[in-house]
Design an enzyme around this catalytic site. Structure first.
Site, PDB file in Angstrom:
ATOM      1  N   ARG A  13       8.340  16.005 127.741  1.00 42.24           N
ATOM      2  CA  ARG A  13       8.756  15.299 127.154  1.00 42.24           C
ATOM      3  C   ARG A  13       7.804  14.553 126.559  1.00 42.24           C
ATOM      4  O   ARG A  13       7.677  12.861 126.722  1.00 42.24           O
ATOM      5  CB  ARG A  13       9.570  14.051 128.528  1.00 42.24           C
ATOM      6  CG  ARG A  13      10.397  14.793 129.083  1.00 42.24           C
ATOM      7  CD  ARG A  13      11.812  14.205 130.227  1.00 42.24           C
ATOM      8  NE  ARG A  13      12.451  14.637 130.782  1.00 42.24           N
ATOM      9  CZ  ARG A  13      12.542  15.127 131.314  1.00 42.24           C
ATOM     10  NH1 ARG A  13      11.748  15.030 132.334  1.00 42.24           N
ATOM     11  NH2 ARG A  13      14.027  15.532 132.139  1.00 42.24           N
ATOM     12  N   LYS A  73       6.421  11.110 111.731  1.00 40.47           N
ATOM     13  CA  LYS A  73       7.250  11.927 111.337  1.00 40.47           C
ATOM     14  C   LYS A  73       7.659  13.722 112.035  1.00 40.47           C
ATOM     15  O   LYS A  73       6.504  14.320 111.020  1.00 40.47           O
ATOM     16  CB  LYS A  73       8.045  11.975 109.696  1.00 40.47           C
ATOM     17  CG  LYS A  73       9.249  10.802 109.664  1.00 40.47           C
ATOM     18  CD  LYS A  73       9.793  10.767 108.741  1.00 40.47           C
ATOM     19  CE  LYS A  73      10.446   9.656 107.889  1.00 40.47           C
ATOM     20  NZ  LYS A  73      11.126  10.101 106.367  1.00 40.47           N
ATOM     21  N   GLU A 124       2.865  13.992  96.018  1.00 42.05           N
ATOM     22  CA  GLU A 124       2.798  12.507  96.657  1.00 42.05           C
ATOM     23  C   GLU A 124       2.260  11.656  96.414  1.00 42.05           C
ATOM     24  O   GLU A 124       2.038  10.946  97.046  1.00 42.05           O
ATOM     25  CB  GLU A 124       3.117  13.263  98.102  1.00 42.05           C
ATOM     26  CG  GLU A 124       3.611  14.430  98.081  1.00 42.05           C
ATOM     27  CD  GLU A 124       5.208  13.910  98.772  1.00 42.05           C
ATOM     28  OE1 GLU A 124       6.246  12.757  98.638  1.00 42.05           O
ATOM     29  OE2 GLU A 124       6.026  14.436  99.749  1.00 42.05           O
ATOM     30  N   LYS A 158       0.732   4.379 102.530  1.00 41.89           N
ATOM     31  CA  LYS A 158       2.048   5.288 103.820  1.00 41.89           C
ATOM     32  C   LYS A 158       1.468   4.268 105.143  1.00 41.89           C
ATOM     33  O   LYS A 158       2.457   4.107 105.368  1.00 41.89           O
ATOM     34  CB  LYS A 158       1.366   6.770 104.291  1.00 41.89           C
ATOM     35  CG  LYS A 158       2.527   6.946 104.970  1.00 41.89           C
ATOM     36  CD  LYS A 158       2.784   8.187 105.058  1.00 41.89           C
ATOM     37  CE  LYS A 158       3.912   8.269 105.635  1.00 41.89           C
ATOM     38  NZ  LYS A 158       4.911   9.975 106.192  1.00 41.89           N
ATOM     39  N   GLU A 166      12.233   3.475 109.744  1.00 41.47           N
ATOM     40  CA  GLU A 166      12.494   3.985 108.424  1.00 41.47           C
ATOM     41  C   GLU A 166      14.056   2.967 108.249  1.00 41.47           C
ATOM     42  O   GLU A 166      15.284   4.005 108.429  1.00 41.47           O
ATOM     43  CB  GLU A 166      13.050   5.489 108.308  1.00 41.47           C
ATOM     44  CG  GLU A 166      13.314   5.373 107.155  1.00 41.47           C
ATOM     45  CD  GLU A 166      13.452   6.979 106.114  1.00 41.47           C
ATOM     46  OE1 GLU A 166      12.223   7.554 106.518  1.00 41.47           O
ATOM     47  OE2 GLU A 166      14.164   7.731 105.443  1.00 41.47           O
ATOM     48  N   ARG A 182      10.625   1.682 104.754  1.00 41.39           N
ATOM     49  CA  ARG A 182       9.800   3.333 104.528  1.00 41.39           C
ATOM     50  C   ARG A 182      10.667   4.148 103.963  1.00 41.39           C
ATOM     51  O   ARG A 182       9.768   5.506 103.396  1.00 41.39           O
ATOM     52  CB  ARG A 182       9.591   3.661 106.272  1.00 41.39           C
ATOM     53  CG  ARG A 182       9.340   5.008 106.119  1.00 41.39           C
ATOM     54  CD  ARG A 182       8.595   5.283 107.267  1.00 41.39           C
ATOM     55  NE  ARG A 182       7.868   6.789 107.686  1.00 41.39           N
ATOM     56  CZ  ARG A 182       7.079   7.682 108.842  1.00 41.39           C
ATOM     57  NH1 ARG A 182       7.266   6.870 109.446  1.00 41.39           N
ATOM     58  NH2 ARG A 182       7.169   8.126 108.325  1.00 41.39           N
ATOM     59  N   ASN A 222      10.136   8.040  99.773  1.00 42.10           N
ATOM     60  CA  ASN A 222      11.243   9.365 100.124  1.00 42.10           C
ATOM     61  C   ASN A 222      11.426   9.290  98.708  1.00 42.10           C
ATOM     62  O   ASN A 222      12.741  10.022  98.063  1.00 42.10           O
ATOM     63  CB  ASN A 222      12.354   9.112 101.189  1.00 42.10           C
ATOM     64  CG  ASN A 222      11.848  10.300 101.875  1.00 42.10           C
ATOM     65  OD1 ASN A 222      11.289  11.049 102.312  1.00 42.10           O
ATOM     66  ND2 ASN A 222      12.902   8.938 103.085  1.00 42.10           N
ATOM     67  N   HIS A 231      13.047  12.464  97.089  1.00 44.19           N
ATOM     68  CA  HIS A 231      13.549  13.064  98.273  1.00 44.19           C
ATOM     69  C   HIS A 231      14.057  14.079  98.497  1.00 44.19           C
ATOM     70  O   HIS A 231      14.887  14.895  98.662  1.00 44.19           O
ATOM     71  CB  HIS A 231      12.415  13.030  99.275  1.00 44.19           C
ATOM     72  CG  HIS A 231      10.604  13.076  99.566  1.00 44.19           C
ATOM     73  ND1 HIS A 231      10.552  12.142  98.351  1.00 44.19           N
ATOM     74  CD2 HIS A 231      10.375  14.197 100.101  1.00 44.19           C
ATOM     75  CE1 HIS A 231       8.924  12.235  98.583  1.00 44.19           C
ATOM     76  NE2 HIS A 231       9.035  13.297 100.063  1.00 44.19           N
ATOM     77  N   HIS A 285      14.923  17.589  98.064  1.00 41.52           N
ATOM     78  CA  HIS A 285      15.352  18.266  99.353  1.00 41.52           C
ATOM     79  C   HIS A 285      16.875  18.761  99.261  1.00 41.52           C
ATOM     80  O   HIS A 285      16.341  20.229  99.640  1.00 41.52           O
ATOM     81  CB  HIS A 285      15.929  17.126 100.561  1.00 41.52           C
ATOM     82  CG  HIS A 285      14.338  17.093 101.233  1.00 41.52           C
ATOM     83  ND1 HIS A 285      15.020  15.978 101.759  1.00 41.52           N
ATOM     84  CD2 HIS A 285      13.183  17.836 100.810  1.00 41.52           C
ATOM     85  CE1 HIS A 285      13.469  15.344 102.666  1.00 41.52           C
ATOM     86  NE2 HIS A 285      12.581  16.135 101.912  1.00 41.52           N
ATOM     87  N   HIS A 335       7.368  22.454  98.923  1.00 43.34           N
ATOM     88  CA  HIS A 335       8.147  20.866  98.560  1.00 43.34           C
ATOM     89  C   HIS A 335       7.434  20.007  97.740  1.00 43.34           C
ATOM     90  O   HIS A 335       8.261  19.115  96.492  1.00 43.34           O
ATOM     91  CB  HIS A 335       7.593  20.035 100.186  1.00 43.34           C
ATOM     92  CG  HIS A 335       8.141  18.692 100.343  1.00 43.34           C
ATOM     93  ND1 HIS A 335       9.109  18.276 100.919  1.00 43.34           N
ATOM     94  CD2 HIS A 335       7.607  17.495 100.380  1.00 43.34           C
ATOM     95  CE1 HIS A 335       9.478  16.882 100.834  1.00 43.34           C
ATOM     96  NE2 HIS A 335       8.098  16.635 100.330  1.00 43.34           N
TER      97      HIS A 335
END
Ligand code: NAD
Ligand code: GLY
Length: 365
Positions: free
Chosen positions: A118, A140, A182, A224, A234, A238, A242, A245, A249, A262
């Site tokens: 956990r 993330k 990026e 960032k 987000e 935030r 992206n 993206h 993606h 990527h």
């Protein structure tokens, strides 16, 4: 060495940036509270940097998990290898997981740390430019699903990020370029002067000039950290990180994970986002082309795969994490250095963006 801080209250943490930091053991050890450490890396990075890291961690009870290399392995099966390694070595709740590698290793090791018993402590030691300027910062973590990139995961912040810029010396040029996508993103979304700096220094960066790399990494991480400090999970701002993206993606998922890197998909996707911003009348064709030229000089693709038709994009974009109430939201530019996230655009503009002949567009530059 430069130290930046990600300000998140009790979850705040430092980002150390400098050359040969892997040799400075105390930068890591001060963030390890127990006696056990699990290093997660991959078969490419292990022969290069695992020895240095292990040396810095003398005195701890170490377990090492070496994953297969590649975006295609960012999945449940590979994640299970991390849990297998932790359990076989009897790692307790006080263990610290250290991710040594690029964004794939970092995202998976972070997710494993979030889930193991956990939640156990976690440190990022990113070794690609992309992971040093983006994925290691902000918490993330996760894996891909066959139907969508990064669809399974958790927000889970590291205790520290240690960026050894000297590790970039072994990085293949194609991977360096992917990281530059990026870096350029930060200039486009929130820092026009940085974009101008990149236009003057892109060749130095590609030549691995350590001074130029340090500046680019610091400025990217600072941007960032600032955004993540305002909107960790987000709920709003935030999402500007992206840019490109959602289109990117779709390219990665459609082509098969790992076929396009990527950063490559982000570059071509960003050109599509800029074309859409132009069609909305927010930026000029000259501003769009300014970014296209910089991506080209960075060694990045600026057009989507020839075989992808608008329906392919729409299918994959429908499972984007920014979809709200079934409505697609996109990151677009109001101007260079000013991004917004919006679902408020005419459908015809999106359709025209997807139907654009990007090869013809780029050929006229
Ligand atoms: P990657 O992790 O696949 O690394 C690229 C390649 O470089 C791999 O083959 C790797 O083994 C190799 N490598 C790593 N360090 C090296 C070094 N120093 N020398 C030589 N080779 C080295 O790819 P990446 O570009 O680092 O990361 C991409 C991943 O990051 C994607 O899965 C993407 O979704 C994710 N990502 C996450 C976030 C986030 O916020 N968590 C942000 C951006 C991207
Ligand atoms: N790379 C996007 C984010 O961290 O939010």
């Amino acid at each position: 060495m430069q130290t930046l801080q990600v300000e998140l209250g009790e979850r705040s943490y430092p980002i150390y940036i400098g050359a040969q930091l892997l040799a400075q053991a105390e930068l890591l050890t001060q963030h390890i509270s127990g006696h056990q450490v699990a290093i997660v890396t991959n078969e490419t990075v292990a022969p290069l940097y695992l020895g240095k890291l292990t040396k810095a961690l003398q005195g701890f009870e170490l377990a090492t998990v070496v994953l297969p290399d590649g975006e295609a392995f960012k999945n449940w099966e590979t994640l299970q290898l991390i849990f297998d390694g932790l359990l076989s070595a009897r790692h307790e709740r006080s263990t610290t997981v250290i991710a040594l590698g690029g964004g794939v290793v970092g995202d998976m090791a972070g997710f494993a740390a979030a889930c193991y018993q956990r939640g156990v402590d976690f440190i990022q030691v990113p070794t690609t430019l992309l992971s040093q300027v983006d994925s290691s910062v902000g918490g993330k973590t996760g894996i891909n699903h066959p139907q969508g990139k990064n669809m399974i995961g958790a927000f889970y912040q590291p205790k520290a990020v240690l960026i050894d810029t000297a590790s970039l010396i072994s990085l293949p040029p194609r991977e360096l370029s992917a990281g530059l996508a990026e870096v350029i993103k930060y200039g486009l979304i929130c820092d026009e002067p940085f974009l101008a700096w990149l236009e003057s220094n892109i060749e130095s960066l590609r030549a691995l000039d350590q001074q130029a790399l340090s500046v680019a990494i610091e400025r990217s991480c600072a941007a960032k950290a600032q955004v993540v400090g305002v909107d960790e999970r987000e709920s709003g701002l935030r999402a500007i990180l992206n840019l490109g993206h959602t289109f990117g993606h779709a390219i990665e998922t459609h082509q098969g994970y790992g076929v396009w890197l990527h950063g490559e998909a982000v570059a071509a996707g960003t050109v599509m986002a800029l074309e859409m911003s132009r069609r909305l009348g927010w930026i000029t064709a000259a501003e769009r082309d300014r970014a296209v030229r910089l991506f080209q000089r960075a060694g990045l693709p600026v057009v989507p795969p020839e075989e992808m038709v608008p329906e392919d994009f729409l299918k994959h974009m429908a499972v984007d994490k920014k979809v709200q109430g079934g409505r697609l939201r996109l990151v677009l530019l109001r101007q260079i250095g000013d991004a917004i996230v919006t679902g408020d655009f005419p459908r015809e503009i999106l359709d025209a963006t997807l139907a654009t002949d990007y090869r013809a567009l780029v050929a006229q530059l």
